[in-house]
Design a protein around this motif. Structure first.
Motif, PDB file in Angstrom:
ATOM      1  N   MET A 110      13.101   2.669  -0.181  1.00  0.00           N
ATOM      2  CA  MET A 110      12.027   3.104  -0.801  1.00  0.00           C
ATOM      3  C   MET A 110      11.548   4.444  -0.370  1.00  0.00           C
ATOM      4  N   GLN A 111      11.950   5.122   0.587  1.00  0.00           N
ATOM      5  CA  GLN A 111      11.566   6.187   1.348  1.00  0.00           C
ATOM      6  C   GLN A 111      12.433   7.485   0.943  1.00  0.00           C
ATOM      7  N   GLY A 112      13.696   6.826   0.282  1.00  0.00           N
ATOM      8  CA  GLY A 112      14.800   7.832  -0.011  1.00  0.00           C
ATOM      9  C   GLY A 112      16.016   7.904   1.194  1.00  0.00           C
ATOM     10  N   ARG A 113      15.743   7.324   2.194  1.00  0.00           N
ATOM     11  CA  ARG A 113      16.406   7.367   3.427  1.00  0.00           C
ATOM     12  C   ARG A 113      17.666   6.436   3.161  1.00  0.00           C
ATOM     13  N   TYR A 114      18.539   6.931   2.110  1.00  0.00           N
ATOM     14  CA  TYR A 114      19.595   6.066   1.739  1.00  0.00           C
ATOM     15  C   TYR A 114      20.751   5.851   2.772  1.00  0.00           C
ATOM     16  N   ASP A 115      20.882   7.236   3.563  1.00  0.00           N
ATOM     17  CA  ASP A 115      22.131   7.250   4.663  1.00  0.00           C
ATOM     18  C   ASP A 115      21.760   6.131   5.858  1.00  0.00           C
ATOM     19  N   GLU A 116      20.597   6.000   6.051  1.00  0.00           N
ATOM     20  CA  GLU A 116      20.015   5.127   7.227  1.00  0.00           C
ATOM     21  C   GLU A 116      19.847   3.470   6.577  1.00  0.00           C
ATOM     22  N   ALA A 117      19.701   3.561   5.273  1.00  0.00           N
ATOM     23  CA  ALA A 117      19.774   2.241   4.707  1.00  0.00           C
ATOM     24  C   ALA A 117      21.099   1.451   4.539  1.00  0.00           C
ATOM     25  N   ARG A 118      22.039   2.337   4.223  1.00  0.00           N
ATOM     26  CA  ARG A 118      23.246   1.617   3.737  1.00  0.00           C
ATOM     27  C   ARG A 118      23.914   0.969   4.721  1.00  0.00           C
ATOM     28  N   PRO A 119      23.961   1.546   6.236  1.00  0.00           N
ATOM     29  CA  PRO A 119      24.620   0.492   7.207  1.00  0.00           C
ATOM     30  C   PRO A 119      23.930  -0.872   7.398  1.00  0.00           C
ATOM     31  N   LEU A 120      22.421  -0.758   6.969  1.00  0.00           N
ATOM     32  CA  LEU A 120      21.584  -1.694   7.580  1.00  0.00           C
ATOM     33  C   LEU A 120      22.110  -2.863   6.416  1.00  0.00           C
ATOM     34  N   GLN A 173       0.919  -1.128  -0.012  1.00  0.00           N
ATOM     35  CA  GLN A 173       0.038  -0.046   0.023  1.00  0.00           C
ATOM     36  C   GLN A 173       0.883   1.274   0.083  1.00  0.00           C
ATOM     37  N   LYS A 174       2.178   0.993  -0.207  1.00  0.00           N
ATOM     38  CA  LYS A 174       3.119   2.177   0.019  1.00  0.00           C
ATOM     39  C   LYS A 174       3.028   2.987   1.281  1.00  0.00           C
ATOM     40  N   ARG A 175       2.731   2.354   2.306  1.00  0.00           N
ATOM     41  CA  ARG A 175       2.817   2.980   3.683  1.00  0.00           C
ATOM     42  C   ARG A 175       4.150   2.536   4.232  1.00  0.00           C
ATOM     43  N   TYR A 176       5.282   2.928   4.025  1.00  0.00           N
ATOM     44  CA  TYR A 176       6.238   2.402   4.315  1.00  0.00           C
ATOM     45  C   TYR A 176       6.887   2.786   5.715  1.00  0.00           C
ATOM     46  N   VAL A 177       6.393   4.134   6.017  1.00  0.00           N
ATOM     47  CA  VAL A 177       6.538   4.388   7.647  1.00  0.00           C
ATOM     48  C   VAL A 177       5.858   3.338   8.388  1.00  0.00           C
ATOM     49  N   GLU A 178       4.627   3.294   8.078  1.00  0.00           N
ATOM     50  CA  GLU A 178       3.777   2.349   9.192  1.00  0.00           C
ATOM     51  C   GLU A 178       4.372   0.880   9.154  1.00  0.00           C
ATOM     52  N   ALA A 179       5.107   0.520   7.980  1.00  0.00           N
ATOM     53  CA  ALA A 179       5.499  -0.840   7.750  1.00  0.00           C
ATOM     54  C   ALA A 179       6.941  -0.987   8.723  1.00  0.00           C
ATOM     55  N   GLU A 180       7.288   0.067   9.167  1.00  0.00           N
ATOM     56  CA  GLU A 180       8.819  -0.070   9.978  1.00  0.00           C
ATOM     57  C   GLU A 180       8.523  -0.692  11.233  1.00  0.00           C
ATOM     58  N   GLY A 181       7.480  -0.387  11.815  1.00  0.00           N
ATOM     59  CA  GLY A 181       7.429  -0.688  13.168  1.00  0.00           C
ATOM     60  C   GLY A 181       7.125  -2.335  13.299  1.00  0.00           C
ATOM     61  N   PRO A 182       6.508  -3.166  12.423  1.00  0.00           N
ATOM     62  CA  PRO A 182       6.295  -4.538  12.517  1.00  0.00           C
ATOM     63  C   PRO A 182       7.575  -4.950  12.158  1.00  0.00           C
ATOM     64  N   MET A 183       8.367  -4.646  11.140  1.00  0.00           N
ATOM     65  CA  MET A 183       9.627  -4.900  10.764  1.00  0.00           C
ATOM     66  C   MET A 183      10.677  -5.002  11.840  1.00  0.00           C
ATOM     67  N   LYS A 184      10.848  -3.917  12.482  1.00  0.00           N
ATOM     68  CA  LYS A 184      11.482  -3.842  13.717  1.00  0.00           C
ATOM     69  C   LYS A 184      11.490  -4.717  14.725  1.00  0.00           C
ATOM     70  N   ARG A 185      10.170  -5.116  14.902  1.00  0.00           N
ATOM     71  CA  ARG A 185       9.934  -6.068  16.078  1.00  0.00           C
ATOM     72  C   ARG A 185      10.396  -7.481  15.457  1.00  0.00           C
ATOM     73  N   VAL A 186      10.109  -7.694  14.323  1.00  0.00           N
ATOM     74  CA  VAL A 186      10.778  -8.938  13.784  1.00  0.00           C
ATOM     75  C   VAL A 186      12.308  -9.240  14.004  1.00  0.00           C
ATOM     76  N   ILE A 187      12.892  -8.055  13.826  1.00  0.00           N
ATOM     77  CA  ILE A 187      14.332  -8.020  13.979  1.00  0.00           C
ATOM     78  C   ILE A 187      14.857  -8.221  15.472  1.00  0.00           C
ATOM     79  N   SER A 188      14.021  -7.586  16.018  1.00  0.00           N
ATOM     80  CA  SER A 188      14.282  -7.741  17.649  1.00  0.00           C
ATOM     81  C   SER A 188      14.123  -8.999  18.074  1.00  0.00           C
ATOM     82  N   LEU A 189      13.053  -9.736  17.725  1.00  0.00           N
ATOM     83  CA  LEU A 189      12.599 -11.230  18.125  1.00  0.00           C
ATOM     84  C   LEU A 189      13.622 -11.997  17.473  1.00  0.00           C
TER      85      LEU A 189
END
Length: 627
Positions: free
Chosen positions: A338-348, A297-313
């Motif tokens: 996809m949000q254009g936040r390349y500086d945050e995405a590159r180390p990950l 649905q291109k709701r990338y910001v709202e999708a970050e929360g569940p994905m961060k929980r997956v990483i922590s689990l």
């Protein structure tokens, strides 16, 4: 003459009778009108008498005493006294549903029109009174029935409340005598009555409860992360409901209804959290599906929360360097990209690539996929030089590793050679025979294959950046490694040869590309078969190359071979067949075969029209299924 006279007398008699029936006063049906010039004095005197009698008699209260009004309406002896008591506006609601029919006038006189109007006006109150009488009786009959039904409903409700209170008292007494064991954490529930209705597990429901009482409207407005199932939910029913929600979400994903899929997976997640707790590893799958639905649905910001929980689990249960953790980190980096936040995405992305390479190896499909995502990230961030440097470094590392493996294999062969020489030849024939070349070890083959793939990836990126000559050199080195490791007719070597032929063709070096495509076609037909779609595609590529070279006669059989293979593999109405027929039509046109070219175009038109109809039908089915 006698007959005519008799008929005239009969008509006159009928007219006289009709005049008497119309204008004579008859028990309340006829009424005279005062002031009418066409009427006689009889109707005027009758009306004055009725008015005098009405003034002398007191008017009854019809609204407050329905019994008296009914009695007066039913009395046929004195209709003249009851009729003037009804006001003119009273019969309007009754006559609106069934208006009296107007009499048709057969004569053309003003006096006749006035008479008809006076007669219809005189009949309306009487007809309204006659129609109101059965309705009043019906209302009077319905009132006791309605009162009786309300009384029965009240008694039934009182009995149900008494039964529920008795059941609660009995269960409370049973709990006092035998205490109930303490429920586990996250599994508290209230015992439901035996007559509780079944739950409805629809994907569009706002809340899931097992209680008969409706949920408050505020529960539907809470946030999905903090909203949990009702404490009245039965733990034994929770897994079944969760499974139902998951199946519904999967169906909605297949229909591309991502909003409905997100809602279904969210409800399944809530049930799983209530049953297992928020730190259970089994929640990772549902969290990933919720994030995937929001991603589509291109709701990338709202999708970050569940994905961060997956990483922590995954870090808690599997470890920081586990492959599942690497996949989750890769997905989170993709969301940031996809949000254009390349500086945050590159180390990950670097972290995910390191974990995947350490767990699976450099050439595992998951590692290669993560590497491709990293290259796309660098290209989008306008760091093409960084992408090229990273791939070149990886290719050189692979070649150095292949060299070390080859040196280790040569050292092992040198160590084994003196022992074989000390044993001596077994016979004279063996002494005269030419010594065979030692077979390459499997480890060395794998190392060379990895080096070839690394060089091919670097060449592909260079080609996409427009650096044709550098890409050509990298492809040549990759083809050399692949041929040395696998042989010329191996699928891996043939794939590199096809990529190098594409590079030659883009540079206009058609003569160098021709033998490579012939080699690729032979290898594909040998390994996959003549009637494979890949064989058809390579045959069409070689035919197009011949057409560009002007070799139309050599291209014609290759086109026929490609079309036949595609029809056998995919069907005569497949869109791939249409594309191949277009290429064949161009060759026929170059050869001057206009009829054959026209026939190919007609076949292409029919195939594409049928494909469009099938797509429209598929969209209609999906729309109907979504409804």
């Amino acid at each position: 003459v006698r007959r005519l006279c008799a008929a005239a007398l009969g008509v006159a008699a009928l007219g006289a009778v009709a005049a008497v029936m119309i204008f004579a006063p008859r028990g309340g049906r006829g009424r005279g009108r005062a002031g009418d010039a066409s009427e006689g004095g009889t109707s005027t005197r009758v009306f004055s008498k009725r008015k005098a009698l009405a003034e002398q008699k007191p008017q009854p209260a019809a609204a407050s005493e329905p019994a008296q009004s009914t009695t007066s309406a039913q009395a046929p002896a004195a209709p003249q006294q009851a009729q003037p008591q009804m006001p003119r506006s009273a019969p309007a609601p009754v006559t609106a549903s069934a208006p009296a029919a107007k009499p048709k006038l057969t004569t053309k006189g003003k006096g006749n029109k006035k008479k008809s109007k006076s007669k219809s006006a005189a009949r309306k109150p009487a007809q309204a009174e006659a129609q109101a009488q059965p309705k009043q009786e019906q209302v009077q009959e319905q009132e006791p029935a309605q009162a009786q039904a309300l009384a029965q409903g009240a008694r039934a409700q009182a009995l149900a409340q008494a039964a529920a209170q008795a059941l609660e008292q009995a269960r409370a007494h049973a709990r006092e005598q035998e205490p109930e064991p303490e429920p586990e954490q996250g599994q508290e529930h209230r015992q439901q009555p035996d007559d509780a209705p079944a739950e409805s597990a629809g994907a569009g429901s706002a809340n899931v409860e097992a209680s008969a009482e409706p949920s408050p409207p505020q529960a539907a407005e809470e946030d999905a992360a903090s909203m949990g199932p009702s404490p009245t939910l039965d733990v034994e029913q929770s897994p079944r409901l969760q499974e139902m929600f998951e199946e519904r979400g999967a169906r909605e994903l297949a229909r591309r209804e991502y909003a409905a899929a997100e809602l279904a997976f969210t409800k399944a997640l809530e049930l799983a959290e209530a049953r297992l707790g928020r730190d259970a590893y089994d929640l990772c799958l549902l969290l990933g599906r919720v994030a995937d639905a929001r991603y589509h649905q291109k709701r990338y910001v709202e999708a970050e929360g569940p994905m961060k929980r997956v990483i922590s689990l995954n870090e808690i249960h599997k470890g920081k360097e586990h492959i599942e953790t690497a996949r989750a980190i890769n997905n989170l980096a993709t969301l940031l990209r996809m949000q254009g936040r390349y500086d945050e995405a590159r180390p990950l992305m670097e972290q995910a690539l390191a974990y995947s390479e350490a767990a699976l190896g450099a050439e595992h499909p998951n590692t290669v996929r993560t590497l491709g995502n990293f290259v796309e990230l660098l290209d989008e961030a306008d760091d093409k030089a960084g992408a090229e440097a990273m791939l070149r470094e990886r290719a050189e590392d692979a070649e150095r590793h292949a060299t070390k493996v080859a040196e280790a294999g040569d050292a092992a062969d040198d160590a084994a050679a003196p022992e074989a020489a000390a044993d001596g030849p077994a016979s004279a024939d063996d002494a005269d025979a030419v010594p065979a070349q030692p077979e390459m070890p499997e480890a060395q083959r794998e190392a060379l294959s990895c080096a070839s793939k690394a060089r091919s990836r670097l060449a592909g990126v260079l080609l996409s950046h427009g650096k044709m000559e550098e890409a050509e050199g990298e492809y040549e080195r990759a083809l050399e490694h692949a041929t040395c490791a696998r042989g010329e007719m191996h699928p891996e070597s043939a794939a590199v040869a096809g990529a190098l032929a594409h590079c030659y063709r883009r540079q206009g070096k058609l003569a160098l590309a021709e033998p490579l495509l012939e080699r690729l076609l032979e290898c594909t037909a040998t390994n996959l078969g003549e009637d494979h779609l890949q064989t058809a595609a390579v045959s069409n590529l070689l035919a197009s190359l011949h057409r560009e070279q002007g070799k139309h006669t050599a291209a014609e059989p290759l086109h026929a071979r490609a079309v036949a293979a595609a029809k056998h593999a995919a069907g005569e109405d497949h869109p791939v067949v249409a594309d191949l027929l277009v290429s064949q039509a161009l060759t026929f046109k170059a050869l001057g075969k206009a009829k054959a070219s026209k026939k190919c175009i007609e076949e292409v038109t029919a195939i594409r029209a049928q494909a469009q109809r099938m797509q429209e039908a598929q969209r209609a089915r999906m729309k109907f299924a979504a409804k």
